[in-house]
Write a protein that holds these residues in place. Structure first.
Motif, PDB file in Angstrom:
ATOM      1  N   THR A 257      37.311  42.824  45.665  1.00  0.00           N
ATOM      2  CA  THR A 257      37.765  43.884  45.408  1.00  0.00           C
ATOM      3  C   THR A 257      38.131  45.939  45.919  1.00  0.00           C
ATOM      4  O   THR A 257      39.081  45.616  46.463  1.00  0.00           O
TER       5      THR A 257
ATOM      6  N   SER B 218      41.733  46.307  48.099  1.00  0.00           N
ATOM      7  CA  SER B 218      42.005  48.073  47.885  1.00  0.00           C
ATOM      8  C   SER B 218      42.372  49.164  48.741  1.00  0.00           C
ATOM      9  O   SER B 218      42.498  50.261  48.570  1.00  0.00           O
TER      10      SER B 218
ATOM     11  N   SER C  35      47.831  46.601  44.221  1.00  0.00           N
ATOM     12  CA  SER C  35      47.150  45.689  42.796  1.00  0.00           C
ATOM     13  C   SER C  35      46.595  44.450  42.782  1.00  0.00           C
ATOM     14  O   SER C  35      46.715  44.033  44.077  1.00  0.00           O
ATOM     15  N   VAL C  36      45.205  43.706  42.560  1.00  0.00           N
ATOM     16  CA  VAL C  36      44.548  42.508  42.815  1.00  0.00           C
ATOM     17  C   VAL C  36      44.640  40.830  41.001  1.00  0.00           C
ATOM     18  O   VAL C  36      44.328  41.701  40.569  1.00  0.00           O
TER      19      VAL C  36
ATOM     20  N   VAL D 199      35.473  41.821  36.233  1.00  0.00           N
ATOM     21  CA  VAL D 199      36.225  43.001  36.919  1.00  0.00           C
ATOM     22  C   VAL D 199      36.234  44.407  36.433  1.00  0.00           C
ATOM     23  O   VAL D 199      37.154  45.298  36.470  1.00  0.00           O
TER      24      VAL D 199
ATOM     25  N   HIS E 157      39.788  50.838  40.155  1.00  0.00           N
ATOM     26  CA  HIS E 157      40.685  49.402  41.531  1.00  0.00           C
ATOM     27  C   HIS E 157      42.328  49.274  39.626  1.00  0.00           C
ATOM     28  O   HIS E 157      41.455  48.908  38.546  1.00  0.00           O
TER      29      HIS E 157
ATOM     30  N   VAL F 269      43.374  45.547  38.879  1.00  0.00           N
ATOM     31  CA  VAL F 269      42.588  45.095  39.135  1.00  0.00           C
ATOM     32  C   VAL F 269      42.317  43.989  37.375  1.00  0.00           C
ATOM     33  O   VAL F 269      42.538  44.883  36.734  1.00  0.00           O
TER      34      VAL F 269
ATOM     35  N   TRP G   9      42.605  39.711  35.993  1.00  0.00           N
ATOM     36  CA  TRP G   9      42.750  38.418  36.394  1.00  0.00           C
ATOM     37  C   TRP G   9      43.496  37.618  34.772  1.00  0.00           C
ATOM     38  O   TRP G   9      43.482  38.068  34.068  1.00  0.00           O
TER      39      TRP G   9
END
Length: 245
Positions: A97, A101, A106-107, A124, A132, A134, A136
């Motif tokens: 991440t 970043s 975005s992730v 996360v 960040h 991020v 899932w």
């Protein structure tokens, strides 16, 4: 001649990376999937969901190479399984991440293995607290069986039929995962199912696998588009916003 843009990060070149893209990172495992499915089943499924979602989503989107090793300690009694454990996986997710970043907008981690959830649910939120963007999401379908049963066998017959050994498929423990969990945590999969199968592959088909894939991709796209996450950073259906914690 300029290089064509690619959604596959591994095969792209750096000048073709768009500004601040969404990056999908498949998270899989290298673990036994019974006598009929390959060790990379979770990784194959997670990557396929990420690729199809990327091709559906609007805006710049890239699919990173999958994380091929996960937290698979419950499968450790089967030769061939490779697990890095929760703490190592958490560290990998954190550092991925932070690195992504630096250039990604975005992730989203697209998870294909239930054993990875504990790592995602700690890594996360930590990254979100650092600022960040991020989150899932998981690859699952309502009513699917637990492991190497009809659900995953159908998906692999659709995605990688050359790797499925149907003549070796056997039924395992078919109890719901909630009923199995205490024994799985205490003793591992082999103590519950000597074959490694939790479910029954009987009736699996590539056609069913295509339908299951469509469901998973649609859910993934909805989750990412809505951007609603709970306290674990897990993306949800928009209708679940009121119960997010």
């Amino acid at each position: 001649m300029p290089q064509a843009a690619s959604r596959d990060l591994a095969r792209a070149v750096w000048p073709a990376v768009p500004p601040k893209p969404l990056v999908l990172v498949p998270v899989g495992s290298t673990e036994q999937h019974g006598p009929h499915l390959p060790f990379d089943t979770d990784s194959v499924i997670a990557r396929a969901v990420a690729v199809e979602a990327a091709n559906t989503l609007s805006g710049p989107c890239l699919v990173a190479p999958p994380v091929l090793y996960g937290a698979s300690g419950e499968h450790a009694h089967f030769p061939g399984t490779v697990s890095i454990g929760h703490e190592a996986l958490r560290s990998v997710l954190v550092e991925l991440t932070r690195s992504l970043s630096l250039w990604a907008g975005s992730v989203v981690f697209v998870n294909g293995h239930g054993g990875n959830v504990a790592s995602l649910a700690t890594a996360v939120p930590q990254m979100r607290e650092e600022g960040h963007d991020v989150a899932w999401t998981g690859c699952h379908v309502p009513g699917g069986d637990a492991h190497a049963g009809r659900t995953e066998t159908s998906l692999m017959l659709h995605l990688a039929p050359q790797d499925v050994r149907l003549d070796a498929a056997v039924a395992g423990d078919t109890r719901p995962i909630a009923s199995l969990m205490p024994d799985l945590v205490a003793h591992g999969v082999r103590a519950v199912s000597p074959s490694g199968v939790l479910g029954d592959p009987t009736g699996a088909s590539a056609e069913e696998g295509r339908g299951l894939m469509d469901v998973m991709v649609s859910r993934t796209v909805r989750h990412i588009t809505a951007g609603v996450a709970d306290g674990r950073g897990h993306l949800m259906e928009p209708s679940e916003r009121k119960v997010a914690r």
